[in-house]
Design a protein around this motif. Structure first.
Motif, mmCIF file in Angstrom:
data_model
loop_
_atom_site.group_PDB
_atom_site.id
_atom_site.type_symbol
_atom_site.label_atom_id
_atom_site.label_comp_id
_atom_site.label_asym_id
_atom_site.label_seq_id
_atom_site.Cartn_x
_atom_site.Cartn_y
_atom_site.Cartn_z
ATOM 1 N N GLN A 1 -4.187 7.056 7.920
ATOM 2 C CA GLN A 1 -4.306 7.853 6.694
ATOM 3 C C GLN A 1 -4.264 9.358 6.944
ATOM 4 O O GLN A 1 -3.476 10.070 6.306
ATOM 5 N N VAL B 1 -0.646 10.387 8.149
ATOM 6 C CA VAL B 1 0.372 10.268 7.099
ATOM 7 C C VAL B 1 0.202 11.375 6.060
ATOM 8 O O VAL B 1 1.177 11.962 5.587
ATOM 9 N N LYS C 1 0.832 -1.206 0.000
ATOM 10 C CA LYS C 1 0.000 0.000 0.000
ATOM 11 C C LYS C 1 0.867 1.257 0.000
ATOM 12 O O LYS C 1 0.600 2.216 -0.739
ATOM 13 N N VAL C 2 1.906 1.254 0.836
ATOM 14 C CA VAL C 2 2.807 2.410 0.888
ATOM 15 C C VAL C 2 3.544 2.559 -0.435
ATOM 16 O O VAL C 2 3.732 3.673 -0.943
ATOM 17 N N LEU D 1 -2.657 7.589 1.150
ATOM 18 C CA LEU D 1 -2.854 6.146 1.093
ATOM 19 C C LEU D 1 -4.343 5.883 0.940
ATOM 20 O O LEU D 1 -5.092 5.917 1.924
ATOM 21 N N ALA E 1 3.152 5.736 -2.616
ATOM 22 C CA ALA E 1 4.319 6.577 -2.906
ATOM 23 C C ALA E 1 4.498 6.756 -4.406
ATOM 24 O O ALA E 1 4.822 7.852 -4.877
#
Length: 416
Positions: free
Chosen positions: A361, A364, A36-37, A372, A41
């Motif tokens: 979420q 971040v 997911k990251v 995300l 990204a």
């Protein structure tokens, strides 16, 4: 029959089984979390600049032009003259154009000169606009708008003075022409966060008393005199261009690349970003490899758990054999136990990932500008679950075959 025996056996060893399931869940959660990251990204990287059709600069390489114009890394090989900039701006295909002037810095942060059009036309994360969280966009010659990282790192507030240094990593400062912080931008997760933004005219203003990269000795023009001067720039570093129709993008790019007055380069931001990601994105492969090894380690741990439990279950296996259970049934029961543990662990891991996304979420996004997305489980998650279950079945075959070889006599024998 096998299902009932397997479930009863798992409940009888609840603590050991629970720890194994937890290990699998955490490893699956780590694997999917890294994925997911990684995708977040990559998407954020691709959305560093959106809505811009072309980036124009002096002829060099597409990645180099992208690096210094968007990421503020490195320097331009040359500038674009103001006359060439105006020629491009006057073309019929151009809907809007935003100039960028680079070269100065402030305490390791790049200073960028531009126009108010930058705040209108620069988009990121699929069309999201820049927003000021405190103050206003500069409306005075010596006003500056700073990115979120600049404000946080240096502790700046609205009204604080900023002295720009000449060039990068330079000890020579424009102390006679200080700026004032007029606005602080919202965190974006883009290079804008690390940029000090001033007007294009301000870049000219602070260099009035400079010639050939050095200050003229003994000369210091007062600000009120500078404000009355013609501060039209002689050159810019690059320009962001939006075209009226996507169909005109390639024809305009070709015209700029063949511009006869000076060597220029026009690149498509998306293409250059993909080219850059292919260079710097090798880390994602390493992340996936590490998280994949974590899953493998958890599965090996499950195999070790089954192995260690066999010594405790020798009598159980022997009783099954003595009651007429075929070896295939014992193997099937052990494999089914492993598959059940793997399935529960994988499902729990997916639940942990989505629970973590819901919690993390907003933080971040606010802290790192990394979005995300929380989406419905996709085929990727399903394949991970199925892969873990299949791998659990495979690794359980080794202890299952060992159980198959256990004899009734060995199981019933009392060791002293």
């Amino acid at each position: 029959m096998i299902l009932r025996l397997a479930i009863a056996s798992l409940f009888a060893r609840a603590l050991t089984v629970g720890m194994t399931i937890l290990a699998i869940a955490l490893s699956v959660a780590l694997f999917l979390g890294v994925e997911k990251v990684r995708t977040g990204a990559k998407d954020s990287f691709a959305d560093t600049i959106s809505g811009t059709d072309l980036i124009v600069g002096a002829r060099s390489g597409s990645v180099q032009l992208l690096l210094y114009s968007v990421f503020r890394i490195g320097n331009a090989t040359n500038n674009v003259t103001w006359e060439s900039y105006q020629d491009i701006a006057a073309r019929s295909e151009v809907d809007w154009i935003v100039p960028i002037a680079l070269g100065d810095s402030h305490r390791q942060f790049r200073v960028m000169g531009t126009t108010r059009g930058f705040f209108e036309h620069y988009k990121y994360r699929q069309g999201r606009s820049l927003a000021v969280v405190d103050g206003v966009i500069m409306d005075d010659l010596f006003d500056t708008v700073i990115g979120a990282d600049v404000a946080q790192s240096l502790g700046y507030k609205i009204g604080d003075p900023i002295v720009v240094a000449h060039g990068l990593a330079s000890f020579t400062e424009h102390k006679d022409q200080p700026f004032r912080v007029s606005g602080i931008l919202e965190k974006t997760g883009t290079p804008v966060d690390r940029t000090v933004i001033v007007s294009l005219e301000a870049i000219e203003a602070i260099h009035v008393d400079w010639r050939s990269g050095a200050k003229i000795p003994g000369q210091s023009t007062p600000q009120d005199v500078i404000r009355e001067m013609d501060l039209t720039p002689k050159a810019v570093t690059a320009a962001l261009v939006g075209v009226k129709s996507p169909l005109q993008t390639f024809s305009l790019q070709r015209a700029i690349n063949e511009y006869p007055q000076e060597p220029l380069l026009a690149v498509l931001p998306g293409v250059a970003l993909q080219e850059l990601w292919s260079i710097v994105g090798l880390a994602e492969t390493a992340l996936l490899a590490v998280s994949g090894m974590v899953v493998v380690t958890a599965l090996i741990g499950m195999m070790a758990t089954i192995f260690s439990s066999l010594n405790e279950r020798r009598r159980e296996m022997a009783i099954y054999r003595a009651m007429g259970a075929r070896p295939a049934r014992i193997i099937a029961m052990l494999v089914f136990e492993a598959m059940l543990m793997a399935a529960v662990g994988a499902l729990l891991g997916v639940m942990l990932v989505y629970a973590g996304l819901v919690i993390a979420q907003p933080f971040v996004d606010r802290a790192f500008g990394l979005w995300l997305p929380i989406e419905a489980p996709m085929m990727r998650e399903l394949w991970v679950i199925l892969g873990v279950i299949a791998a659990g079945a495979i690794v359980s075959l080794v202890p299952a075959l060992r159980a198959y070889r256990m004899s009734v006599a060995d199981g019933m024998m009392v060791k002293t």
